[in-house]
Write a protein that holds these residues in place. Structure first.
Motif, PDB file in Angstrom:
ATOM      1  N   SER A   1      40.859 -34.869  33.672  1.00  0.00           N
ATOM      2  CA  SER A   1      40.494 -34.607  35.067  1.00  0.00           C
ATOM      3  C   SER A   1      40.688 -35.850  35.934  1.00  0.00           C
ATOM      4  CB  SER A   1      39.039 -34.134  35.158  1.00  0.00           C
ATOM      5  OG  SER A   1      38.180 -35.119  34.633  1.00  0.00           O
ATOM      6  N   THR A   2      40.850 -36.988  35.284  1.00  0.00           N
ATOM      7  CA  THR A   2      41.058 -38.234  36.023  1.00  0.00           C
ATOM      8  C   THR A   2      42.404 -38.851  35.637  1.00  0.00           C
ATOM      9  OG1 THR A   2      39.891 -39.484  34.317  1.00  0.00           O
ATOM     10  CG2 THR A   2      38.583 -38.706  36.178  1.00  0.00           C
ATOM     11  N   THR A   3      42.889 -39.715  36.477  1.00  0.00           N
ATOM     12  CA  THR A   3      44.172 -40.370  36.233  1.00  0.00           C
ATOM     13  C   THR A   3      44.074 -41.288  35.017  1.00  0.00           C
ATOM     14  OG1 THR A   3      44.647 -40.311  38.600  1.00  0.00           O
ATOM     15  CG2 THR A   3      45.964 -41.814  37.250  1.00  0.00           C
ATOM     16  N   LEU A   4      45.071 -41.204  34.174  1.00  0.00           N
ATOM     17  CA  LEU A   4      45.109 -41.999  32.955  1.00  0.00           C
ATOM     18  C   LEU A   4      45.952 -43.257  33.164  1.00  0.00           C
ATOM     19  CD1 LEU A   4      45.881 -38.978  30.621  1.00  0.00           C
ATOM     20  CD2 LEU A   4      43.682 -40.138  30.803  1.00  0.00           C
ATOM     21  N   SER A   5      45.477 -44.375  32.620  1.00  0.00           N
ATOM     22  CA  SER A   5      46.309 -45.581  32.667  1.00  0.00           C
ATOM     23  C   SER A   5      47.401 -45.493  31.610  1.00  0.00           C
ATOM     24  CB  SER A   5      45.455 -46.825  32.446  1.00  0.00           C
ATOM     25  OG  SER A   5      44.817 -46.754  31.181  1.00  0.00           O
ATOM     26  N   ASN A   6      47.093 -44.814  30.535  1.00  0.00           N
ATOM     27  CA  ASN A   6      48.073 -44.641  29.473  1.00  0.00           C
ATOM     28  C   ASN A   6      47.599 -43.501  28.592  1.00  0.00           C
ATOM     29  OD1 ASN A   6      45.850 -46.039  28.312  1.00  0.00           O
ATOM     30  ND2 ASN A   6      47.130 -46.683  26.616  1.00  0.00           N
ATOM     31  N   ILE A   7      48.455 -43.016  27.717  1.00  0.00           N
ATOM     32  CA  ILE A   7      48.064 -42.025  26.724  1.00  0.00           C
ATOM     33  C   ILE A   7      48.748 -42.392  25.419  1.00  0.00           C
ATOM     34  CG2 ILE A   7      49.910 -40.354  27.146  1.00  0.00           C
ATOM     35  CD1 ILE A   7      46.268 -39.344  26.736  1.00  0.00           C
ATOM     36  N   GLN A   8      47.996 -42.321  24.347  1.00  0.00           N
ATOM     37  CA  GLN A   8      48.557 -42.581  23.028  1.00  0.00           C
ATOM     38  C   GLN A   8      48.496 -41.288  22.212  1.00  0.00           C
ATOM     39  OE1 GLN A   8      46.540 -45.904  21.161  1.00  0.00           O
ATOM     40  NE2 GLN A   8      47.134 -47.335  22.769  1.00  0.00           N
ATOM     41  N   TRP A   9      49.456 -41.155  21.295  1.00  0.00           N
ATOM     42  CA  TRP A   9      49.479 -40.019  20.386  1.00  0.00           C
ATOM     43  C   TRP A   9      49.410 -40.515  18.949  1.00  0.00           C
ATOM     44  CZ3 TRP A   9      49.180 -34.896  21.592  1.00  0.00           C
ATOM     45  CH2 TRP A   9      49.386 -34.538  22.927  1.00  0.00           C
ATOM     46  N   TYR A  10      48.573 -39.832  18.160  1.00  0.00           N
ATOM     47  CA  TYR A  10      48.403 -40.151  16.751  1.00  0.00           C
ATOM     48  C   TYR A  10      48.594 -38.892  15.922  1.00  0.00           C
ATOM     49  CZ  TYR A  10      46.334 -44.626  18.091  1.00  0.00           C
ATOM     50  OH  TYR A  10      46.120 -45.885  18.610  1.00  0.00           O
ATOM     51  N   LYS A  11      49.039 -39.094  14.681  1.00  0.00           N
ATOM     52  CA  LYS A  11      49.149 -37.992  13.738  1.00  0.00           C
ATOM     53  C   LYS A  11      48.252 -38.292  12.539  1.00  0.00           C
ATOM     54  CE  LYS A  11      52.268 -35.534  10.613  1.00  0.00           C
ATOM     55  NZ  LYS A  11      53.658 -35.428  10.077  1.00  0.00           N
ATOM     56  N   GLN A  12      47.530 -37.272  12.098  1.00  0.00           N
ATOM     57  CA  GLN A  12      46.672 -37.409  10.926  1.00  0.00           C
ATOM     58  C   GLN A  12      47.051 -36.329   9.925  1.00  0.00           C
ATOM     59  OE1 GLN A  12      42.437 -36.783  11.602  1.00  0.00           O
ATOM     60  NE2 GLN A  12      41.893 -38.129   9.903  1.00  0.00           N
ATOM     61  N   ARG A  13      47.586 -36.740   8.796  1.00  0.00           N
ATOM     62  CA  ARG A  13      47.898 -35.778   7.746  1.00  0.00           C
ATOM     63  C   ARG A  13      46.594 -35.298   7.116  1.00  0.00           C
ATOM     64  NH1 ARG A  13      53.313 -35.749   6.558  1.00  0.00           N
ATOM     65  NH2 ARG A  13      54.488 -37.587   7.227  1.00  0.00           N
ATOM     66  N   PRO A  14      46.588 -34.122   6.505  1.00  0.00           N
ATOM     67  CA  PRO A  14      45.360 -33.625   5.854  1.00  0.00           C
ATOM     68  C   PRO A  14      44.812 -34.642   4.858  1.00  0.00           C
ATOM     69  CG  PRO A  14      47.014 -31.891   5.972  1.00  0.00           C
ATOM     70  CD  PRO A  14      47.689 -33.150   6.446  1.00  0.00           C
ATOM     71  N   GLY A  15      43.534 -34.995   5.012  1.00  0.00           N
ATOM     72  CA  GLY A  15      42.903 -35.967   4.138  1.00  0.00           C
ATOM     73  C   GLY A  15      43.299 -37.409   4.421  1.00  0.00           C
ATOM     74  N   GLY A  16      44.071 -37.626   5.464  1.00  0.00           N
ATOM     75  CA  GLY A  16      44.569 -38.975   5.751  1.00  0.00           C
ATOM     76  C   GLY A  16      43.889 -39.612   6.950  1.00  0.00           C
ATOM     77  N   HIS A  17      44.494 -40.680   7.423  1.00  0.00           N
ATOM     78  CA  HIS A  17      43.953 -41.405   8.554  1.00  0.00           C
ATOM     79  C   HIS A  17      44.911 -41.299   9.733  1.00  0.00           C
ATOM     80  CE1 HIS A  17      46.623 -44.188   6.447  1.00  0.00           C
ATOM     81  NE2 HIS A  17      46.792 -44.810   7.592  1.00  0.00           N
ATOM     82  N   PRO A  18      44.421 -41.492  10.950  1.00  0.00           N
ATOM     83  CA  PRO A  18      45.320 -41.426  12.111  1.00  0.00           C
ATOM     84  C   PRO A  18      46.385 -42.513  12.050  1.00  0.00           C
ATOM     85  CG  PRO A  18      43.022 -41.281  12.782  1.00  0.00           C
ATOM     86  CD  PRO A  18      43.024 -41.684  11.344  1.00  0.00           C
ATOM     87  N   VAL A  19      47.595 -42.117  12.396  1.00  0.00           N
ATOM     88  CA  VAL A  19      48.721 -43.051  12.436  1.00  0.00           C
ATOM     89  C   VAL A  19      49.340 -42.973  13.825  1.00  0.00           C
ATOM     90  CG1 VAL A  19      51.006 -43.606  11.518  1.00  0.00           C
ATOM     91  CG2 VAL A  19      49.188 -42.842   9.973  1.00  0.00           C
ATOM     92  N   PHE A  20      49.502 -44.101  14.431  1.00  0.00           N
ATOM     93  CA  PHE A  20      50.040 -44.186  15.791  1.00  0.00           C
ATOM     94  C   PHE A  20      51.466 -43.657  15.834  1.00  0.00           C
ATOM     95  CE2 PHE A  20      50.440 -45.965  19.979  1.00  0.00           C
ATOM     96  CZ  PHE A  20      51.732 -46.454  20.067  1.00  0.00           C
ATOM     97  N   LEU A  21      51.728 -42.815  16.848  1.00  0.00           N
ATOM     98  CA  LEU A  21      53.087 -42.318  17.057  1.00  0.00           C
ATOM     99  C   LEU A  21      53.749 -43.016  18.239  1.00  0.00           C
ATOM    100  CD1 LEU A  21      52.543 -38.462  16.614  1.00  0.00           C
ATOM    101  CD2 LEU A  21      53.572 -40.061  14.978  1.00  0.00           C
ATOM    102  N   ILE A  22      53.039 -42.999  19.396  1.00  0.00           N
ATOM    103  CA  ILE A  22      53.678 -43.497  20.601  1.00  0.00           C
ATOM    104  C   ILE A  22      52.640 -43.732  21.687  1.00  0.00           C
ATOM    105  CG2 ILE A  22      54.119 -41.415  21.966  1.00  0.00           C
ATOM    106  CD1 ILE A  22      57.156 -42.420  21.834  1.00  0.00           C
ATOM    107  N   GLN A  23      53.028 -44.511  22.681  1.00  0.00           N
ATOM    108  CA  GLN A  23      52.210 -44.709  23.872  1.00  0.00           C
ATOM    109  C   GLN A  23      53.071 -44.451  25.102  1.00  0.00           C
ATOM    110  OE1 GLN A  23      48.983 -47.791  24.900  1.00  0.00           O
ATOM    111  NE2 GLN A  23      50.899 -48.806  25.460  1.00  0.00           N
ATOM    112  N   LEU A  24      52.491 -43.752  26.080  1.00  0.00           N
ATOM    113  CA  LEU A  24      53.140 -43.501  27.355  1.00  0.00           C
ATOM    114  C   LEU A  24      52.333 -44.183  28.446  1.00  0.00           C
ATOM    115  CD1 LEU A  24      53.773 -39.689  26.827  1.00  0.00           C
ATOM    116  CD2 LEU A  24      55.399 -41.544  26.442  1.00  0.00           C
ATOM    117  N   VAL A  25      53.043 -44.820  29.355  1.00  0.00           N
ATOM    118  CA  VAL A  25      52.366 -45.607  30.384  1.00  0.00           C
ATOM    119  C   VAL A  25      52.802 -45.215  31.795  1.00  0.00           C
ATOM    120  CG1 VAL A  25      51.953 -47.937  31.252  1.00  0.00           C
ATOM    121  CG2 VAL A  25      52.118 -47.544  28.805  1.00  0.00           C
ATOM    122  N   LYS A  26      54.072 -44.873  31.954  1.00  0.00           N
ATOM    123  CA  LYS A  26      54.618 -44.641  33.298  1.00  0.00           C
ATOM    124  C   LYS A  26      54.564 -43.171  33.693  1.00  0.00           C
ATOM    125  CE  LYS A  26      57.916 -48.419  32.679  1.00  0.00           C
ATOM    126  NZ  LYS A  26      59.337 -48.760  32.552  1.00  0.00           N
TER     127      LYS A  26
END
Lengths: 113, 112
Positions: free
Chosen positions: B26-51
Motif C-alpha cells: 500500500s506504500t511506495t517501496l524503496s526496493n523489493i527482493q525475491w527469495y526462493k525456499q525449497r521444501p525443508g530448506g532455507h530462503p535463498v536470494f534470487l534478485i533485487q529490484l530498485v528502479k
C-alpha cells in the motif's frame, strides 16, 4: 566458506525450559538477524545486530534475547519456552550496505511441548 | 503499513505451464527482493529490484517492479520440477540495516 551455520537443526523443548540457538557466519558480515517462520507464513524479524556489542529488537522480540560479542556469532536465547515459540528459526547475515541480500542459515526447527 | 501482500498463496501447475506470483504494497517501496525456499530448506536470494518499471531476467524467471514502485511480480516460463518451492517477496524495513519484511509467500507445486 561455510556461510551461515546454525545449530542445532532440530530440538524439542518442554514448556518452561530454556535453550540457546547458535549462529555463526564466516563472511565477515556486520549485520546479522534472527527470523522465525511459522507454518505457511513468511519470516518475521525477532532481533538484529549491526555489529559486535549492538543489538536491537525486530517485529516479534518478546520471549527472546540475543547477544553479539563477536562479529561471527549471534546466539538467540529462549527463556521459559512456550508452545507459541514452536517455529523454524533462521539466522541470516548481510554486508554493511543498504539494500543488499541476506544470506540464511539452514534453520533450526524447534518444537515446544 | 509496511506489510507486503502476496498472491496467490498456493498454485499447482503442470510441468511446462507458466507461473506468476504477485507482491503488493500500500506504500511506495524503496526496493523489493525475491527469495526462493525449497521444501525443508532455507530462503535463498534470487534478485533485487530498485528502479521504477525495472525488469530483470534470470533464464526462465522474469522479475518486474511496478512503475509506482508499489507492486512486483515474478513470472516463470515453462515450469520445471526444479522450480518447486515457496517464493517470497521482501521489502526493507524503514530505519535501514537491511531488515526485511516478508510476504507470506506463494507455494508452487509442479506436476510432471
Amino acid at each position: 566458506n561455510a556461510g551461515v551455520t546454525q545449530t542445532p537443526k532440530f530440538r524439542i523443548l518442554k514448556i518452561g525450559q530454556s535453550m540457546t540457538l547458535q549462529c555463526t557466519q564466516d563472511m565477515n558480515h556486520n549485520y546479522m538477524y534472527w527470523y522465525r517462520q511459522d507454518p505457511g507464513m513468511g519470516l518475521k524479524l525477532i532481533y538484529y545486530s549491526v555489529g559486535a556489542g549492538i543489538t536491537d529488537k525486530g517485529e516479534v522480540p518478546n520471549g527472546y534475547n540475543v547477544s553479539r560479542s563477536t562479529t561471527e556469532d549471534f546466539p538467540l536465547r529462549l527463556e521459559l519456552a512456550a508452545p507459541s515459540q514452536t517455529s523454524v528459526y533462521f539466522c541470516a547475515s548481510s554486508y554493511r550496505q543498504q539494500n543488499t541480500e541476506a544470506f540464511f542459515g539452514q534453520g533450526t526447527r524447534l518444537t515446544v511441548v | 503499513g509496511q506489510q507486503v501482500m502476496q498472491i496467490p498463496q498456493y498454485q499447482h501447475v503442470q510441468e511446462g505451464e507458466d507461473f506468476t506470483t504477485y507482491c503488493n504494497s500500500s506504500t511506495t517501496l524503496s526496493n523489493i527482493q525475491w527469495y526462493k525456499q525449497r521444501p525443508g530448506g532455507h530462503p535463498v536470494f534470487l534478485i533485487q529490484l530498485v528502479k521504477s518499471g525495472e525488469v530483470k531476467k534470470q533464464k526462465r524467471l522474469t522479475f518486474q517492479f511496478g512503475e509506482a514502485k508499489k507492486n512486483s511480480s515474478l513470472h516463470i516460463t515453462a515450469t520445471q520440477t526444479t522450480d518447486v518451492g515457496t517464493y517470497f517477496c521482501a521489502r526493507t524495513l524503514s530505519g535501514g540495516y537491511n531488515k526485511l519484511i516478508f510476504g507470506a509467500g506463494t507455494r508452487l507445486a509442479v506436476h510432471p
